[in-house]
Design a protein around this motif. Structure first.
Motif, mmCIF file in Angstrom:
data_model
loop_
_atom_site.group_PDB
_atom_site.id
_atom_site.type_symbol
_atom_site.label_atom_id
_atom_site.label_comp_id
_atom_site.label_asym_id
_atom_site.label_seq_id
_atom_site.Cartn_x
_atom_site.Cartn_y
_atom_site.Cartn_z
ATOM 1 N N GLN A 7 0.824 -1.210 0.000
ATOM 2 C CA GLN A 7 0.000 0.000 0.000
ATOM 3 C C GLN A 7 0.863 1.267 0.000
ATOM 4 O OE1 GLN A 7 -3.816 0.278 0.285
ATOM 5 N NE2 GLN A 7 -2.902 2.065 -0.690
ATOM 6 N N LYS A 27 -1.824 -0.431 -11.413
ATOM 7 C CA LYS A 27 -3.002 -1.303 -11.413
ATOM 8 C C LYS A 27 -2.684 -2.661 -10.793
ATOM 9 C CE LYS A 27 -5.501 0.638 -15.374
ATOM 10 N NZ LYS A 27 -6.072 0.347 -16.718
ATOM 11 N N GLU A 47 -2.579 -2.370 -7.084
ATOM 12 C CA GLU A 47 -3.954 -2.253 -6.589
ATOM 13 C C GLU A 47 -4.606 -3.629 -6.526
ATOM 14 O OE1 GLU A 47 -5.833 0.472 -9.203
ATOM 15 O OE2 GLU A 47 -4.975 2.275 -8.273
#
Length: 400
Positions: free
Chosen positions: A70, A145, A148
């Motif tokens: 994160q 992406k 994520e």
């Protein structure tokens, strides 16, 4: 334990390099095969002083892995170069393990490795799914992406573990509390009544005599209690890890009602989530299946998925391959088949994951409702047993 550099061939004929820690070359070769690769070259080398920090990085908690991913994603989205992002994590991460990880990755990137190459050098730390997705993201230029998706996957795994833990924590707590109460009763309460029972001059009921004898034995041999607990825990860990017993336990977990549903639903949720995320990341469907297989801890299910992989290698569609495993419910197979035919496989797999998650929540809720009366019966039995053992001699004296 030694470290072995390996060069191996993937299913599509491409080559990959990495390393594994093993006690022998044979064990290293087996580990490389378990990664889904065909080992071509193995080279042993000793860990140098520079690698002492790497030794400390043999494991990360799920929370630490999420925190690292994160934070790295946030900094990368803010436009910071990879090295600066890693320096920030190295200095400011809350976990020492995460700081060491950032420092090691930074060192390897400065030495000329790419991010995905560096991550692939630590399969025991990140896992094949993380490595595979990171490689796909870097190759496609969609690293944001990909990270994520990784965060989504890691959080999903954490949610599943949390749900299963919450379902099992209550009965485990009740059993441990019951054991503690029984030990206190046997070691302190029954011996206090022994003199009074002896004054009656009558033969004690068998249940009472058993409790008194057990209490005296435990009081004299109290050191056996922690030793017994450690031996029990050690035996449990051994049985879970030893291949023959693990396979037997895995088989049992797929046959016991409700436990089988819980085992399959949790496994399917992880399996299909990885399959869907890897497919959306642009990874070839066969390699997606390899990555998804690595999420399964049940050896019986792993063998079934190996059959699916062989089917797909022979030219079968994904739905046909999954059907050959004999594991997946008809609803999942239907949705995957529909997705293949309509060209919306990723979308239909995501719906399959949502369907399985709802089933998992329902199973855990049912399990929780079923466990409560079972625990009440269990506690009631223990209370009745101890009460009878304590009061039967008193009732016997009053009846004279």
């Amino acid at each position: 334990m030694s470290r072995f550099e390996y060069e191996a061939e993937k299913w599509d004929g491409s080559r990959v390099k990495g390393h594994v820690d093993a006690r022998s070359e044979v064990e290293a070769r087996v580990k490389v095969k378990n990664l889904g690769y065909k080992p071509l070259l193995l080279k042993e080398y000793s860990l140098s002083k520079k690698d002492t920090k790497t030794r400390a990085l043999q494991s990360l908690t799920l929370k630490e892995k999420i925190d690292f991913t994160q934070t790295f994603l946030t900094l990368n989205k803010a436009g910071l170069p990879i090295i600066e992002s890693l320096i920030f994590i190295e200095k400011d991460a809350a976990s020492r393990q995460v700081r060491l990880l950032a420092q090691e990755i930074k060192r390897q990137i400065i030495a000329g490795y790419t991010l995905s190459d560096t991550i692939s050098r630590y399969p025991n730390l990140f896992g094949q799914v993380y490595i595979g997705l990171a490689k796909a993201g870097e190759d496609s230029g969609e690293i944001d992406k990909t990270f994520e998706r990784l965060i989504q996957l890691l959080q999903k795994q954490g949610d599943i573990k949390g749900k299963v833990f919450s379902a099992l924590s209550y009965p485990v707590f009740v059993v441990l509390l019951a054991i503690a109460v029984v030990l206190v009763m046997l070691m302190f309460v029954f011996p206090a009544f022994k003199d009074m029972f002896d004054q009656q001059g009558k033969e004690l009921p068998a249940i009472t005599q058993f409790c008194i004898d057990a209490g005296e034995f435990l009081k004299d041999k109290w050191a056996l209690i922690p030793l017994g607990i450690m031996a029990f825990v050690g035996m449990g860990i051994f049985l879970v890890k030893w291949e023959p017993s693990k396979r037997w336990l895995d088989d049992i977990s797929l046959k016991v009602p409700l436990l089988s549903d819980l085992t399959k639903a949790a496994a399917f949720s992880n399996f299909l989530t990885v399959l869907q995320i890897a497919y959306d990341a642009g990874i070839p469907i066969l390699e997606c299946l390899f990555l998804s297989k690595s999420t399964l801890s049940n050896s019986i299910m792993q063998d079934a998925i190996k059959l699916s992989i062989k089917k797909m290698q022979a030219g079968a569609h994904l739905s046909e391959s999954l059907k050959a495993s004999g594991l997946f419910p008809k609803m999942i197979l239907f949705m995957v088949s529909t997705g293949e035919q309509s060209g919306r496989l990723g979308e239909l797999m995501e719906q399959s994951v949502n369907h399985i998650d709802k089933q998992l929540d329902l199973i855990i809720d049912t399990l929780g409702k079923l466990i409560e009366p079972i625990m009440l019966i269990f506690i009631g039995f223990i209370v009745c047993f101890l009460a009878l053992a304590l009061y039967l001699p008193l009732f016997q004296s009053y009846s004279v």
